[in-house]
Every structure is written in C-alpha cells, then in structure tokens.
Design an enzyme around this catalytic site. Structure first.
Site, PDB file in Angstrom:
ATOM      1  N   HIS A   1      -9.144 -31.982  72.319  1.00  8.60           N
ATOM      2  CA  HIS A   1     -10.379 -32.440  72.515  1.00  8.60           C
ATOM      3  C   HIS A   1     -10.505 -33.821  73.115  1.00  8.60           C
ATOM      4  O   HIS A   1      -9.242 -34.716  73.117  1.00  8.60           O
ATOM      5  CB  HIS A   1     -11.058 -32.906  71.282  1.00  8.60           C
TER       6      HIS A   1
ATOM      7  N   CYS B   1     -12.168 -36.227  63.382  1.00  6.13           N
ATOM      8  CA  CYS B   1     -12.601 -35.051  62.949  1.00  6.13           C
ATOM      9  C   CYS B   1     -13.025 -34.620  61.615  1.00  6.13           C
ATOM     10  O   CYS B   1     -13.605 -33.830  61.151  1.00  6.13           O
ATOM     11  CB  CYS B   1     -11.374 -34.016  63.181  1.00  6.13           C
TER      12      CYS B   1
ATOM     13  N   ARG C   1     -12.189 -25.913  74.477  1.00  5.42           N
ATOM     14  CA  ARG C   1     -13.061 -25.603  73.643  1.00  5.42           C
ATOM     15  C   ARG C   1     -14.513 -25.754  73.929  1.00  5.42           C
ATOM     16  O   ARG C   1     -15.615 -25.125  73.179  1.00  5.42           O
ATOM     17  CB  ARG C   1     -12.939 -26.270  72.280  1.00  5.42           C
TER      18      ARG C   1
HETATM   19  C1  CIR Z   1      -8.698 -27.042  65.578  1.00 12.85           C
HETATM   20  O1  CIR Z   1      -7.660 -26.599  66.501  1.00 12.85           O
HETATM   21  O2  CIR Z   1      -9.689 -26.699  65.826  1.00 12.85           O
HETATM   22  C2  CIR Z   1      -8.194 -27.912  64.439  1.00 12.85           C
HETATM   23  N1  CIR Z   1      -6.940 -27.507  63.774  1.00 12.85           N
HETATM   24  C3  CIR Z   1      -8.502 -29.367  64.614  1.00 12.85           C
HETATM   25  C4  CIR Z   1      -9.601 -29.718  64.994  1.00 12.85           C
HETATM   26  C5  CIR Z   1      -9.635 -31.290  64.990  1.00 12.85           C
HETATM   27  N2  CIR Z   1     -11.008 -31.764  65.328  1.00 12.85           N
HETATM   28  C6  CIR Z   1     -11.241 -32.692  66.255  1.00 12.85           C
HETATM   29  O3  CIR Z   1     -10.401 -33.352  66.738  1.00 12.85           O
HETATM   30  N3  CIR Z   1     -12.756 -32.945  66.273  1.00 12.85           N
END
Ligand code: CIR
Length: 266
Positions: free
Chosen positions: A171, A258, A140
C-alpha cells in the site's frame, strides 16, 4: 461548508479496531515468513489500543470476524473524514466483504456514510494531509476506485491527488505516514518519486523501511518497535513516540495504520 481544523488529519476523538480472528493464520502475505503467534499478536494489539486510549480517545473494539482472516486490518475498509465516512471496495477478493461488515459501525457514529461502488480502493493507499488526500495506485487500488472516491468526497471540499505506490509495495502508506499537517515520514524509494514536493519529509533510516508505517494519533506517534534510527529521527524532530510490538502483524504485511480507523465525526 464549515471551516476545517488544520489538525484534522491527526487529532481524533475516536478509533475503531477489530480483534484478530484465529483465522488470521490464513491471512494474505507477499512473502511467507511463518504464521503469526496469536498470543503475541493479541498482546501487541492490546498495547496498541491502550496507547490510543492514553490520548483520551474513545476506542470502539469490534469482535473478530472468522470469515475474514485479514479483518484485524480495519483501515482498508473505510476512509473517515470529519464530514462523513466512505466505505471502501477492497481490491483483494478475500477482503471485499469486510467493508460491508464495517458500514453499520460507521453509521452508528456518523450521520453521512457513503460507499465506493465501482473499481477497487483500500484505505491503506490513502494518506490524508492538511491540504489534500493522496491516493496511491497499487495492486489493490485502481483508477476507477479512485475516481469513485473523488466524486464521493468532492462536495465535502476534499481534493484527491493520484500518486503511485512503489512496485512490490503493498500500500502507499506501507512506505509513508503523516506526522503533522505538513510533515511526512517516508522511505527514500517513495519520496524519490517527488510525490511529497512542498511537504517537510523526514526520511526513514536506510534498512528500516518497515518503520515507515506509523500513525500520528493526537499527541503521540505510534511506531513499530525495533527501528532505533528512525525512532531517533522522529524524536529529534520533536514528536512523542510510543513503540508498539509489530512482529506478528508484520508477517501479514500489516503495520500501525492498518489496525485502526481514526476519526472525529462532526
Ligand atoms: C493484506 O494483504 O491485505 C493484509 N495481509 C495486510 C493489510 C495491511 N493493511 C494496510 O497496510 N492498510
């Protein structure tokens, strides 16, 4: 530049959260383990917000965004520093528009809001410690996004160090969290890369890798429930722990960090 309080990465006056949208059942996930139960997810989210408030912080609760299934995971939309906020440029195409939705709320609380305008970078790949900002390259977050962020925060006196998110891990902070300015909770697979040399590292217990994503928020460490060995290691190290249900967000690869943006604007 004013002197920075060494506790700035974990002492906060404010947090921003966003209510989960019903569209979250279409949210991104690495492995399909079923859809989240919305009532349970909302109960967990409410407990999370109440725990942030317990520390005396102001929590700004934003309304759901049905067009963005993953928008409950606000951390990925911005980096909040004492001097200002930086709006991210998420690498997941379905999440790109979430960052623009966050910008006006940051502008209401900060005098300085800047925006990453090239490459990709998500907040989940950024760990702010007492001495530097670690940014994990991942699926990402790319080199162009990291370079853009480095330029945007340089005159605020922040130094970025590029590191690597382990392969197959969403992440950087999926596998680590800050417990205080010098102490990091980390999985062995991440700490084994040497990226935390010079810090005190508390290892996540074997088999409890999903416990690595906690947050230190003022006097509390919020961690997902169900990881007793890691909880006991954090307690033994002298921190005050609150366990929060995370079974539903975990189905979407989400954890404690998150679910909020945490900051103390000057
Ligand atoms: C994603 O894949 O972007 C979301 N389902 C989960 C994001 C989690 N965010 C984070 O760890 N900062």
């Amino acid at each position: 530049m004013p002197a920075r309080d060494p506790a700035f990465p974990y002492r906060f006056t404010h947090a921003i959260t966003r209510a989960p949208a019903t569209s979250i059942i279409r949210g991104l996930r690495a492995v399909d383990t079923g859809n989240p139960d919305l009532a349970t997810l909302r109960a967990h989210h409410d407990a999370y917000i109440a725990t942030l408030r317990e520390t005396g912080a102001t929590v700004v609760e934003l309304g759901p965004l049905e067009d963005f299934p993953d928008s409950v995971f606000v951390e990925d939309t911005a980096l909040c520093l004492p001097e200002g906020a930086v709006v991210m440029r998420p690498g997941a195409p379905s999440r790109l528009g979430e960052a623009a939705e966050m910008a006006p709320h940051l502008k209401a609380l900060y005098t300085e809001v800047r925006t990453v305008d090239e490459g990709h970078i998500e907040g989940g790949d950024i760990l702010v410690t007492g001495r530097e900002i670690l940014v994990g390259r991942s699926a990402r977050t790319d080199a162009t996004g990291i370079a853009s962020l480095a330029r945007l925060v340089a005159d605020w006196g922040h130094r970025l160090r590029e590191v690597h998110t382990p392969p197959g891990v969403l992440h950087f902070k999926t596998d680590c969290s800050l417990l205080d300015a010098e102490t990091i909770l980390s999985t062995d697979r991440l700490a084994g890369s040497g990226c935390f040399a010079g810090y005190r590292v508390i290892p996540v217990a074997e088999g409890e890798e999903a416990a690595a994503n906690t947050i230190r928020f003022n006097d509390l460490v919020l961690m997902p429930e169900g990881f007793p060995h890691t909880r006991d290691a954090i307690l033994t190290a002298g921190y005050t722990v609150r366990e929060i249900g995370n079974s539903e967000c975990a189905k979407l690869d989400g954890g404690m960090s998150c679910l909020s943006l945490r900051f103390s604007p000057r």
